[in-house]
Motif scaffolding. Structure first.
Motif, short mmCIF file in Angstrom:
data_model
loop_
_atom_site.label_atom_id
_atom_site.label_comp_id
_atom_site.label_asym_id
_atom_site.label_seq_id
_atom_site.Cartn_x
_atom_site.Cartn_y
_atom_site.Cartn_z
N ASP A 51 0.91 -1.06 -0.17
CA ASP A 51 0.04 0.11 0.02
C ASP A 51 0.96 1.22 -0.01
N GLN A 52 1.99 1.33 0.49
CA GLN A 52 2.92 2.19 0.43
C GLN A 52 4.27 2.10 -0.07
N SER A 53 4.27 1.93 -1.50
CA SER A 53 5.54 1.22 -1.94
C SER A 53 6.56 2.08 -2.11
N LYS A 54 6.54 3.38 -1.97
CA LYS A 54 7.60 4.43 -2.11
C LYS A 54 8.27 4.76 -0.83
N THR A 55 7.85 4.19 0.29
CA THR A 55 8.47 4.55 1.39
C THR A 55 9.83 3.68 1.77
N GLY A 56 10.51 4.29 2.67
CA GLY A 56 11.90 3.75 3.08
C GLY A 56 11.92 2.39 3.60
N ILE A 57 10.43 2.09 4.24
CA ILE A 57 10.41 0.54 4.78
C ILE A 57 10.17 -0.44 3.58
N ALA A 58 9.67 -0.06 2.78
CA ALA A 58 9.25 -0.87 1.37
C ALA A 58 10.54 -1.12 0.71
N GLU A 59 11.37 0.11 0.74
CA GLU A 59 12.62 -0.17 -0.04
C GLU A 59 13.61 -0.97 0.65
N GLY A 60 13.44 -1.18 2.08
CA GLY A 60 14.11 -2.10 2.84
C GLY A 60 13.70 -3.31 2.51
N PHE A 61 12.50 -3.69 2.73
CA PHE A 61 12.15 -4.97 2.18
C PHE A 61 12.53 -5.71 0.69
N ARG A 62 12.41 -4.57 -0.24
CA ARG A 62 13.04 -5.00 -1.50
C ARG A 62 14.64 -5.19 -1.54
N SER A 63 15.21 -4.56 -0.75
CA SER A 63 16.67 -4.86 -0.71
C SER A 63 17.08 -6.11 0.00
N LEU A 64 16.08 -6.77 1.06
CA LEU A 64 16.21 -7.73 1.70
C LEU A 64 15.95 -8.80 0.81
N ARG A 65 14.88 -8.66 -0.10
CA ARG A 65 14.54 -9.69 -1.08
C ARG A 65 15.74 -9.79 -2.15
N SER A 66 16.08 -8.72 -2.71
CA SER A 66 17.49 -8.88 -3.68
C SER A 66 18.71 -9.39 -2.96
N ASN A 67 18.87 -9.16 -1.93
CA ASN A 67 19.99 -9.83 -1.02
C ASN A 67 19.76 -11.32 -0.89
#
Length: 170
Positions: A51-67
């Motif tokens: 629901d809030q894909s542009k936030t720093g929290i969402a970016e942190g989860f995308r970074s976790l997925r990538s790593n």
């Protein structure tokens, strides 16, 4: 005295420090890499990635997925368990958003709510907690396919914890 007081203040601050302030210090202390850092969610909505894909929290989860992709074998089904010993540390929040971030890649994802004492996942997705994992484990349902529910988002299904039993054996 002018030298002793600052040294004493710095020593006390170091001994009583309870927060992680430097990722490199943490990595060196644990001898394992930190895959990502997730910011604290100050909103009431737990569905940050969806629901809030542009936030720093969402970016942190995308970074976790990538790593995680770099350290896990390719083209394998993966299972991730989020756990801790203390209530309120963010297990449900992390599980919901980690499952959500995987579902956004087009991978079929199943989020399983295993909190049998204070289930919450069903509320975040506006689902009923009428049938779930507790029914499956108690033998009331024979197949996981009978307790799976659609989250309303593509590629993300949920098995809620199910009805909570308050009877205790003595």
């Amino acid at each position: 005295l002018g030298l002793l007081v600052p040294v004493l203040v710095v020593f006390i601050r170091e001994v009583t420090r309870t927060k992680i302030e430097d990722i490199k210090l943490l990595e060196n202390s644990l001898s394992v890499p930190v895959l990502s850092t997730i910011l604290q969610n100050k909103q009431s909505n737990s569905l940050v990635v969806l629901d809030q894909s542009k936030t720093g929290i969402a970016e942190g989860f995308r970074s976790l997925r990538s790593n995680l992709r770099f350290i896990l074998q390719k083209d394998t089904n993966i299972t991730i368990m989020v756990t801790s010993t203390i209530s309120g540390e963010g297990k449900t929040f992390c599980a919901i958003n980690l499952a959500s971030v995987y579902s956004l890649t087009g991978k079929k994802t199943v989020l399983i709510g295993c909190d049998m004492r204070k289930p919450k996942i069903f509320n975040d997705f506006n689902l009923k907690n009428d049938k779930g994992l507790s029914n499956l484990l108690s033998g009331q349902e024979s197949s996981w396919k009978n307790v799976i529910k659609s989250s309303g988002y593509d590629n993300l299904d949920i098995i809620v914890s199910g009805p909570v039993s308050y009877t205790h054996l003595t």
